[in-house]
Design a protein around this motif. Structure first.
Motif, short mmCIF file in Angstrom:
data_model
loop_
_atom_site.label_atom_id
_atom_site.label_comp_id
_atom_site.label_asym_id
_atom_site.label_seq_id
_atom_site.Cartn_x
_atom_site.Cartn_y
_atom_site.Cartn_z
N ILE A 68 4.75 -84.43 36.05
CA ILE A 68 4.64 -84.84 34.64
C ILE A 68 3.96 -86.20 34.62
CG2 ILE A 68 5.90 -85.39 32.52
CD1 ILE A 68 8.15 -83.53 33.56
N LYS A 69 2.74 -86.22 34.14
CA LYS A 69 1.92 -87.43 34.22
C LYS A 69 1.59 -87.96 32.82
CE LYS A 69 -0.04 -85.87 38.56
NZ LYS A 69 0.95 -86.52 39.36
N PRO A 70 1.55 -89.27 32.67
CA PRO A 70 1.15 -89.82 31.37
C PRO A 70 -0.33 -89.56 31.12
CG PRO A 70 1.37 -91.58 32.99
CD PRO A 70 1.82 -90.31 33.66
N PHE A 71 -0.66 -89.32 29.86
CA PHE A 71 -2.08 -89.16 29.53
C PHE A 71 -2.69 -90.48 29.09
CE2 PHE A 71 0.02 -88.14 25.45
CZ PHE A 71 -0.70 -88.92 24.55
N THR A 130 4.77 -102.45 26.80
CA THR A 130 4.05 -101.77 27.88
C THR A 130 4.45 -100.31 27.73
OG1 THR A 130 4.02 -103.71 29.31
CG2 THR A 130 3.79 -101.55 30.38
N SER A 131 3.47 -99.43 27.57
CA SER A 131 3.75 -98.07 27.12
C SER A 131 3.04 -97.01 27.96
CB SER A 131 3.29 -97.91 25.67
OG SER A 131 3.93 -98.85 24.84
N MET A 132 3.76 -95.90 28.13
CA MET A 132 3.21 -94.72 28.81
C MET A 132 3.40 -93.54 27.87
SD MET A 132 4.55 -95.23 32.68
CE MET A 132 4.47 -96.82 33.47
N TYR A 133 2.31 -92.83 27.59
CA TYR A 133 2.34 -91.70 26.66
C TYR A 133 2.26 -90.39 27.43
CZ TYR A 133 1.53 -94.98 22.84
OH TYR A 133 1.64 -96.00 21.94
N TYR A 134 3.10 -89.44 27.01
CA TYR A 134 3.18 -88.12 27.62
C TYR A 134 3.07 -87.07 26.52
CZ TYR A 134 5.14 -90.49 31.74
OH TYR A 134 5.33 -91.30 32.83
N ALA A 135 2.63 -85.86 26.89
CA ALA A 135 2.59 -84.73 25.95
C ALA A 135 3.58 -83.67 26.43
CB ALA A 135 1.19 -84.14 25.88
N GLU A 181 6.22 -91.60 23.65
CA GLU A 181 5.89 -92.87 24.27
C GLU A 181 7.15 -93.38 24.96
OE1 GLU A 181 4.52 -97.40 22.86
OE2 GLU A 181 4.88 -95.84 21.37
N LEU A 182 7.02 -93.70 26.24
CA LEU A 182 8.07 -94.37 26.98
C LEU A 182 7.61 -95.80 27.14
CD1 LEU A 182 8.84 -91.67 29.72
CD2 LEU A 182 9.75 -91.86 27.38
N GLN A 183 8.45 -96.76 26.76
CA GLN A 183 7.98 -98.14 26.66
C GLN A 183 9.07 -99.13 27.04
OE1 GLN A 183 7.16 -98.69 22.43
NE2 GLN A 183 9.22 -99.46 22.13
N ILE A 184 8.63 -100.37 27.23
CA ILE A 184 9.53 -101.52 27.28
C ILE A 184 9.00 -102.55 26.31
CG2 ILE A 184 10.35 -101.21 29.65
CD1 ILE A 184 8.37 -103.62 30.32
N ASP A 185 9.89 -103.38 25.82
CA ASP A 185 9.47 -104.53 25.02
C ASP A 185 9.02 -105.62 25.98
OD1 ASP A 185 10.01 -103.44 22.48
OD2 ASP A 185 12.14 -103.93 22.67
N ASN A 186 7.88 -106.25 25.70
CA ASN A 186 7.33 -107.27 26.58
C ASN A 186 7.86 -108.66 26.30
OD1 ASN A 186 5.80 -105.43 28.01
ND2 ASN A 186 3.97 -105.74 26.79
N PHE A 187 8.49 -108.86 25.17
CA PHE A 187 8.99 -110.18 24.81
C PHE A 187 10.50 -110.15 24.72
CE2 PHE A 187 4.64 -109.99 23.19
CZ PHE A 187 4.11 -111.12 23.76
N GLU A 188 11.13 -111.19 25.22
CA GLU A 188 12.58 -111.24 25.25
C GLU A 188 13.18 -111.61 23.90
OE1 GLU A 188 14.17 -113.49 28.50
OE2 GLU A 188 12.71 -112.65 29.91
N THR A 189 12.42 -112.31 23.07
CA THR A 189 12.96 -112.73 21.78
C THR A 189 11.98 -112.40 20.65
OG1 THR A 189 11.96 -114.95 21.82
CG2 THR A 189 14.13 -114.70 22.90
N ASP A 190 12.50 -112.33 19.45
CA ASP A 190 11.66 -112.13 18.28
C ASP A 190 10.70 -113.30 18.09
OD1 ASP A 190 12.91 -109.71 17.75
OD2 ASP A 190 14.29 -110.56 16.27
#
Length: 171
Positions: A94-97, A106-111, A119-128
């Motif tokens: 199962i590979k991201p497209f 930072t995001s990885m998109y899959y179908a 979208e599987l992601q993380i937030d890049n910033f620790e605070t608002d």
């Protein structure tokens, strides 16, 4: 007036219930809370179901010319979890497209098997406040889509011990 407390679940229509269920169970490391030939509920946390898959017989794949939802996003706690999931899925074929650092994420998109995007992601910033500083800097306005990256390369950089702050910084 009150806003909702949370987003409870998403329901997907399909004509191939079992392949869809199997895919979401694998990708989200979920569990089935209920399933029959008409519908399946699965979860990956303390909610009784986050995804429902209804066996409606639908067979037309979504496309850019269709109205409706573009993707569903799932946020991981940290870069280690996102990259570990990437490797686990990659080992299953199962590979991201699309892999992209949007700036905020930072995001990885899959179908999925029906062509729905997640979208599987993380937030890049620790605070608002840090996120707002990024928006105020003009960097996002200059490039609101982001910068693509190679997931295998990012994983290798992470495993070599490169600081996470550098790994998630948008070039």
């Amino acid at each position: 007036m009150a806003s909702p407390a949370k987003l409870a679940h998403v329901v997907l229509r399909t004509g191939q219930l079992q392949p869809m269920l199997d895919w979401y169970l694998e990708v989200l490391e979920g569990t089935v809370t209920f399933a029959n030939e008409a519908i399946a509920f699965l979860t990956y946390d303390d909610e009784h179901h986050r995804i429902a898959i209804a066996n409606t017989g639908a067979s037309q794949r979504p496309g850019d010319s269709h109205t409706g939802m573009h993707h569903i996003a799932f946020t991981y706690a940290n870069l280690a979890d996102l990259l570990g999931t990437y490797q686990r899925l990659n080992n299953q074929g199962i590979k991201p497209f699309w892999t992209i650092n949007h700036g905020p994420t930072t995001s990885m998109y899959y179908a999925d098997p029906d062509g729905n995007n997640i979208e599987l992601q993380i937030d890049n910033f620790e605070t608002d406040e840090q996120l707002q500083q990024f928006f105020d800097s003009g960097a996002f306005a200059a490039n609101p889509i982001g910068v693509e990256f190679d997931a295998a390369e990012l994983r290798a950089r992470y495993e070599s011990g490169e600081p996470i702050a550098e790994l998630v910084k948008r070039p």
